[in-house]
Design a protein around this motif. Structure first.
Motif, PDB file in Angstrom:
ATOM      1  N   UNK A 125      -9.805  57.675   0.098  1.00 44.72           N
ATOM      2  CA  UNK A 125      -8.532  57.194  -0.448  1.00 44.72           C
ATOM      3  C   UNK A 125      -7.781  56.270   0.490  1.00 44.72           C
ATOM      4  N   UNK A 126      -8.157  56.237   1.781  1.00 45.32           N
ATOM      5  CA  UNK A 126      -7.454  55.363   2.717  1.00 45.32           C
ATOM      6  C   UNK A 126      -7.890  53.910   2.576  1.00 45.32           C
ATOM      7  N   UNK A 127      -9.011  53.650   1.883  1.00 43.51           N
ATOM      8  CA  UNK A 127      -9.494  52.289   1.714  1.00 43.51           C
ATOM      9  C   UNK A 127      -8.681  51.567   0.641  1.00 43.51           C
ATOM     10  N   UNK A 128      -8.456  50.266   0.864  1.00 41.25           N
ATOM     11  CA  UNK A 128      -7.648  49.474  -0.072  1.00 41.25           C
ATOM     12  C   UNK A 128      -8.582  48.666  -0.967  1.00 41.25           C
ATOM     13  N   UNK A 129      -8.729  49.078  -2.210  1.00 40.60           N
ATOM     14  CA  UNK A 129      -9.561  48.362  -3.176  1.00 40.60           C
ATOM     15  C   UNK A 129     -10.937  48.014  -2.625  1.00 40.60           C
TER      16      UNK A 129
ATOM     17  N   UNK B  65     -15.420  46.567   3.463  1.00 40.11           N
ATOM     18  CA  UNK B  65     -15.323  48.030   3.383  1.00 40.11           C
ATOM     19  C   UNK B  65     -13.874  48.477   3.281  1.00 40.11           C
ATOM     20  N   UNK B  66     -12.989  47.771   3.996  1.00 37.68           N
ATOM     21  CA  UNK B  66     -11.576  48.158   3.995  1.00 37.68           C
ATOM     22  C   UNK B  66     -10.720  47.278   3.079  1.00 37.68           C
ATOM     23  N   UNK B  67     -11.369  46.635   2.101  1.00 37.34           N
ATOM     24  CA  UNK B  67     -10.630  45.925   1.072  1.00 37.34           C
ATOM     25  C   UNK B  67     -10.319  44.482   1.372  1.00 37.34           C
ATOM     26  N   UNK B  68     -10.890  43.930   2.446  1.00 30.88           N
ATOM     27  CA  UNK B  68     -10.641  42.535   2.775  1.00 30.88           C
ATOM     28  C   UNK B  68     -11.609  41.596   2.077  1.00 30.88           C
ATOM     29  N   UNK B  69     -11.429  40.286   2.334  1.00 31.08           N
ATOM     30  CA  UNK B  69     -12.309  39.293   1.726  1.00 31.08           C
ATOM     31  C   UNK B  69     -12.628  38.197   2.733  1.00 31.08           C
ATOM     32  N   UNK B  70     -13.395  37.194   2.278  1.00 30.39           N
ATOM     33  CA  UNK B  70     -13.864  36.148   3.178  1.00 30.39           C
ATOM     34  C   UNK B  70     -12.740  35.316   3.782  1.00 30.39           C
ATOM     35  N   UNK B  71     -11.644  35.136   3.062  1.00 28.88           N
ATOM     36  CA  UNK B  71     -10.541  34.347   3.612  1.00 28.88           C
ATOM     37  C   UNK B  71      -9.980  34.994   4.867  1.00 28.88           C
TER      38      UNK B  71
END
Length: 313
Positions: free
Chosen positions: A8-12, A76-82
């Motif tokens: 649940x700690x992961x963002x999307x 893994x933690x909801x980030x992206x390439x930008x």
């Protein structure tokens, strides 16, 4: 087996299915994204020679494992390439610098890298040194100028991490002890571990941890990622040592057997190949245990860990 949960700690987080996850496709897709970004990162201008030399080694393909790990951890933690691609590219720039310098006559004196003539064989030792220096400096500039959607304090932490991974506490320190240990058959396992925790694992650790930092991983997450990366880094080197003995130059894309020629102590020379393989597997198991708690979003990191000891080049 990866737990069928989502922390649940992961963002999307991106969700993966273990049974249907195609590692080859994942690596190929991620590598293509990295190659496209690297291609655009350096343009040739005056003085053309230095930019051509930088691009010659940077664009010589390779596994792109460090940037892929950075992207995967950020995802893994909801980030992206930008958020992560500039840092991912910077990791490959620094790695390429280390290869250019490592191949120089003053270091390992190698003629081939990634299936091509080494940089100094094409451009001369003077330009090769400068190309490595330029890639190192540009890596930090590239992170600072191109990272998007990330708070400045996180970017600063990444820059600090990368600096430490390269300097005397990291890659440079490991290389120094490596050079000092050549021709010394009494080199201990402790010294060998020190060399490769710094020379090999430090940049892999920076790649993994930076991806987490950029996406907002908390302190406990960073501890887990650090342990994961340190263990896959050491396992990576053990497999490298084994492949140096068991593979051909054509398979490796670089000179095989050079560790023996340079009278370097390696994991197989100290432990033998079977025990080295066991140690590598133990390290991979420890690494995977650190990210299992994230459930299916961690499947890429789990499978990349498995790939590290299954690879043949």
């Amino acid at each position: 087996m990866v737990q069928n949960i989502i922390n649940p700690s992961l963002k999307n987080p991106q969700i993966f299915n273990l049974e249907s996850f195609d590692l080859c496709r994942y690596l190929a897709t991620a590598k293509a994204r990295v190659e496209k970004a690297l291609e655009a990162s350096i343009k040739v201008k005056y003085p053309e020679t230095i930019y051509e030399s930088m691009r010659y080694s940077l664009m010589a393909s390779g596994k792109r494992l460090r940037p892929i790990l950075c992207l995967a951890t950020c995802e893994l933690f909801g980030g992206d390439d930008s958020m992560s691609m500039p840092t991912a590219c910077a990791m490959e720039m620094v790695h390429t610098m280390s290869l250019i310098h490592d191949d120089l006559p003053a270091m390992d004196n190698d003629d081939y890298r990634r299936g091509k003539l080494t940089n100094h064989k094409v451009y001369g030792e003077d330009i090769a040194v400068l190309a490595g220096d330029a890639l190192l400096a540009y890596a930090f500039e590239f992170i600072a100028d191109n990272t998007q959607n990330v708070p400045s304090d996180r970017i600063l932490r990444v820059v600090s991490r990368l600096g430490r991974a390269v300097a005397a506490e990291g890659l440079v320190g490991g290389q120094v002890v490596d050079l000092e240990s050549e021709g010394k058959p009494d080199t201990t396992l402790e010294t060998l571990n020190f060399i490769h925790r710094h020379k090999t694992a430090a940049l892999l650790e920076a790649s993994v941890v930076s991806g987490g930092i950029l996406a907002g991983a908390d302190t406990e997450d960073i501890k887990r990622l650090t342990i994961y990366a340190q263990n896959i880094g050491l396992a990576f080197q053990i497999i490298d040592d084994i492949l140096d003995i068991t593979s051909t130059s054509e398979e490796l894309g670089k000179t095989a057997g050079k560790d023996i020629i340079a009278q370097k102590v390696t994991y197989p020379s100290l432990l033998g190949i079977p025990e080295s393989q066991i140690q590598a597997q133990n390290l991979i198991d420890l690494a995977k245990s650190q990210v299992q708690c994230y459930g299916s979003p961690a499947i890429p990191l789990m499978r990349i860990a498995d790939y590290i000891i299954a690879r043949t080049y």
